[in-house]
Design an enzyme around this catalytic site. Sequence first.
Site, PDB file in Angstrom:
ATOM      1  N   CYS A  74      37.562  86.765   6.369  1.00  0.00           N
ATOM      2  CA  CYS A  74      36.709  87.810   5.770  1.00  0.00           C
ATOM      3  C   CYS A  74      35.354  87.883   6.476  1.00  0.00           C
ATOM      4  O   CYS A  74      34.970  86.974   7.212  1.00  0.00           O
ATOM      5  CB  CYS A  74      36.558  87.590   4.271  1.00  0.00           C
ATOM      6  SG  CYS A  74      35.225  86.471   3.802  1.00  0.00           S
ATOM      7  N   ASP A  92      35.349  96.134 -22.625  1.00  0.00           N
ATOM      8  CA  ASP A  92      35.908  95.174 -23.562  1.00  0.00           C
ATOM      9  C   ASP A  92      35.148  95.317 -24.885  1.00  0.00           C
ATOM     10  O   ASP A  92      34.092  95.942 -24.950  1.00  0.00           O
ATOM     11  CB  ASP A  92      35.764  93.775 -22.945  1.00  0.00           C
ATOM     12  CG  ASP A  92      36.661  92.756 -23.622  1.00  0.00           C
ATOM     13  OD1 ASP A  92      37.355  93.116 -24.578  1.00  0.00           O
ATOM     14  OD2 ASP A  92      36.665  91.600 -23.173  1.00  0.00           O
ATOM     15  N   CYS A 127      39.560  81.424   6.416  1.00  0.00           N
ATOM     16  CA  CYS A 127      39.608  82.810   5.959  1.00  0.00           C
ATOM     17  C   CYS A 127      39.076  83.710   7.068  1.00  0.00           C
ATOM     18  O   CYS A 127      38.293  83.272   7.916  1.00  0.00           O
ATOM     19  CB  CYS A 127      38.742  82.947   4.707  1.00  0.00           C
ATOM     20  SG  CYS A 127      38.498  84.638   4.148  1.00  0.00           S
ATOM     21  N   CYS A 154      33.279  84.771   6.217  1.00  0.00           N
ATOM     22  CA  CYS A 154      33.802  83.557   6.875  1.00  0.00           C
ATOM     23  C   CYS A 154      33.819  83.663   8.390  1.00  0.00           C
ATOM     24  O   CYS A 154      33.870  82.631   9.069  1.00  0.00           O
ATOM     25  CB  CYS A 154      35.187  83.237   6.321  1.00  0.00           C
ATOM     26  SG  CYS A 154      35.103  82.817   4.553  1.00  0.00           S
ATOM     27  N   ASP A 194      40.652  93.114 -31.139  1.00  0.00           N
ATOM     28  CA  ASP A 194      41.862  92.366 -31.489  1.00  0.00           C
ATOM     29  C   ASP A 194      41.503  90.904 -31.719  1.00  0.00           C
ATOM     30  O   ASP A 194      40.360  90.487 -31.481  1.00  0.00           O
ATOM     31  CB  ASP A 194      42.907  92.502 -30.370  1.00  0.00           C
ATOM     32  CG  ASP A 194      42.417  91.907 -29.059  1.00  0.00           C
ATOM     33  OD1 ASP A 194      41.227  92.144 -28.717  1.00  0.00           O
ATOM     34  OD2 ASP A 194      43.175  91.210 -28.385  1.00  0.00           O
ATOM     35  N   ALA A 221      44.608  86.569 -24.350  1.00  0.00           N
ATOM     36  CA  ALA A 221      44.480  85.129 -24.632  1.00  0.00           C
ATOM     37  C   ALA A 221      45.342  84.260 -23.735  1.00  0.00           C
ATOM     38  O   ALA A 221      45.850  83.224 -24.153  1.00  0.00           O
ATOM     39  CB  ALA A 221      44.774  84.837 -26.108  1.00  0.00           C
TER      40      ALA A 221
END
Lengths: 515, 515
Positions: free
Chosen positions: A281, A93, A279, A284, A128, A196
């Site tokens: 995962c 960025d 969850c 979890c 920008d 944005a």
Amino acid sequence: MGDVFELRDADAAGRIGALRVPRAKEVVETPALLPVVNPHLQTVEPSRLETEFGAAMCITNGYILHRSDELREAALDRGVHDLLGFSGPIMTDSGSFQLAEYGEIDTTTPDILEFQHRIGADVGTPVDIPTPPDAGRGRGEADLETTTERLAQAEAVETGKMLVSAPIQGSTHLDLRERAARAADSTTLDVFPVGAVVPLLNSYRYAETIEVVRAAKRGLGENRPVHLFGAGHPMTFALCVAAGCDLFDSAAYALYARDDRYLTVRGTEHLADLGSLPCSCPVCVTHTPDELRALAEEARETRLAEHNLHVSFAEMRRIRQAIRRGNLFELVEARARGHPAVLDGYRALLDHAPGLERSDPASKDAFFYLSAESARRPEVLRHHARLERLSLPDASVGEVLLTEGGRNDAFAACWRVVPPFGPFPRALSETYPLTAEAPDRTDAAAHEAAAEGVARLVVANPDSEFALAHRGWPESALALVPERVSLARLDRADRSGTTTAEPTDSYSEDGDADS
Amino acid sequence: MGDVFELRDADAAGRIGALRVPRAKEVVETPALLPVVNPHLQTVEPSRLETEFGAAMCITNGYILHRSDELREAALDRGVHDLLGFSGPIMTDSGSFQLAEYGEIDTTTPDILEFQHRIGADVGTPVDIPTPPDAGRGRGEADLETTTERLAQAEAVETGKMLVSAPIQGSTHLDLRERAARAADSTTLDVFPVGAVVPLLNSYRYAETIEVVRAAKRGLGENRPVHLFGAGHPMTFALCVAAGCDLFDSAAYALYARDDRYLTVRGTEHLADLGSLPCSCPVCVTHTPDELRALAEEARETRLAEHNLHVSFAEMRRIRQAIRRGNLFELVEARARGHPAVLDGYRALLDHAPGLERSDPASKDAFFYLSAESARRPEVLRHHARLERLSLPDASVGEVLLTEGGRNDAFAACWRVVPPFGPFPRALSETYPLTAEAPDRTDAAAHEAAAEGVARLVVANPDSEFALAHRGWPESALALVPERVSLARLDRADRSGTTTAEPTDSYSEDGDADS
């Protein structure tokens, strides 16, 4: 340029794409999630993002690297990949966010792009001007003029093989977003971030986010990769992909973890409110909520960030799988029930069904009717448009029967009627989407859409006469049927008092062509 | 008995319960999933079910143990817990399934219960007669008579602290299911399986499954734990819990894995069709589909069974969390978009909203309006019923304004109107469910439900006069408003041309009481 993105599959306005990035051993498959790496503070080490979470690409802030003497020298010396410990492609960025937050930054588009190129970034970003939502039109136009100049500056910078992004601004003015997209599309730049939108996302203004994305898409060629800048919550990924976004970045995984917030595809939970971990995962299945709460702050933050990453990457895989299988709309149907704002976003997307119809494949595995919203899908519109092109006997031959029931040879032709599509010749019974699966307990929206189909057919065939045999459509549907159609009500087929989308006798009739 | 099950929390007809089982160190928290352990063939070892997947309880087939000389002696000698290597409570089945499949078994209710007790089972099962769906009424009644006799036999067997289940049969005859439940409820038995629903589930007849469950629930006391026998697919867990089921068992995790089938909460995928793994479980974050496909058969089956278990247990945790947070309906809304048959089941459940209203809590965190179905939730019915009890000025004082807009002091009283609930005094604005969140893009169902609320209020107050100010309700809603109400249309508040559930001026008015 322009050949950096190859489209491989499509569903709704979503697509499987392949982004060719200088450093990638293979191409980056999209839709893709780029975790944000903060050069100063790494909740999860970048090398783990790659090996444990499957991040094909990440994003870091080139301006932060540039601004710090120590990081700048290290990045210039060792390259950003070595510095972060991430071997895949890295997007950087430019400092635009800092510009929007603090009003000023000490770099320019040529400077920062040259820096990004020198540190070996794979995708660079010009400076920008992110115009926030609800900005006045004058400000939106003035900012956009500056952004457009910056894109021209970016085109002039020598950046070798590095791809360069062309952010699309315009605040919530949809015509400005479309104009900005056309300007970006006409450059030689490569990746197209819609900028944005974070303030919209943070305040659950998902419908407006979709409007902004669709406006940008109207100005961009099909083969342009679209990045939804700052969209990191998995509850919106499927919706935004269906609207045409290809790249996402997530700082959310780390920022939310810092506040003990736990991401799910149906919203955000606070660790304090969890009685069990909803969850599957690795975090979890090896912890209880109490165990997580008992961890020291840093360990807790890391575990939550890991969970947040697992959920986010799993959702991206689920989305890619849905596009391949042609059931992205079905996934969005489910996600739209996570929060009323996502439903609002889905309804906004369906306002654009005519635009989606152009990219949505003509044939898929199955159409699932899952809510009143399903009646507004592009497949229904496409069928209605097709009804105007199908030929029918004129009135001299006899009446045409459109029926939810069985065949009747007393008529000149006998077409099936299936909500939400409406009428079609029996020969089409086994073609997508007319093989749709629908609940026995149907709804007014499906009947109304079917009635619209009847109306399209009747109006397109002024020299034919029609009868409609229906299983108890509501008044709101019958009111849409042209007056010259004679109506007959069939007995209802099932004890629940509702009609079925599949007439009970249909199996014996499949393949017959009556017209 | 009768005190083995304690209710701790409720949402819809779902509940968090605590089942006291002899062997459990702690109580078993429900809703709970009991993985089926096949004594002959263990895809995942029972000890791993406990430690890695969090199974608090499992189920195995007592008849299979009884029939095999080797297993019978081992079970009698070592006990079933040592034999299987599972330290938590174990439920044992009786051979009823084999009876239904093969027509004959060589045991009786007293025999098999005594055996189950001797091997140390925590929950035993008599030999009931599973009558399949669509059986003739005569057969259903005759079978049920036999099952009822077996329950009486079971009551007479000395089984110490072992709990004994009282299966509820009756095929798809709802009155028989209810009668069977009343008979079971009147015994001294402990756990109440709804039996012979597997054929319904296998053919996606989820609406009928819900009808059967609701019929059984009508015959059972609130504090009776209900087991949905053979329901192992996670796509239906939330729906079935919302209908009142507490215990589930899954052989599906292993059976599906054997055929390379991959469970998800939105349906079943075949491994061959997966381009990416749409899941965050430990198996799916460490494998690609190609890697799974390349495994040898046994390893592949084990990995898929592990995935299937992770998904199933995560869904159970998600459901318990939803009940605690009071958003089980919201979870069902999402799951109903997995398959049209689940939507059909949800719509069938909402047909029973008056029954659900009795157990559904009066206050929760938030009401999310997520589809036309949300307009049929018990909270909407409850508000409509309440409208008949609220007092209003009579016509001599002046007209009552019901409005989606702001206050107007020209009226004797000024109530807010919020779809889908309808009118209410402003003092209730901050109470559940009137704080509901709804999409800006609303739908006809919400307006129609609001209009029904208006009608309830108006009919209950024949001596008052009413005006309704609405933001463009459709004809189908306005047709429900009694003729004596004068109508006024407000300007629409937002550019999307739709009304908002929250009047734009509401924040300045909260807490005002006008009547």
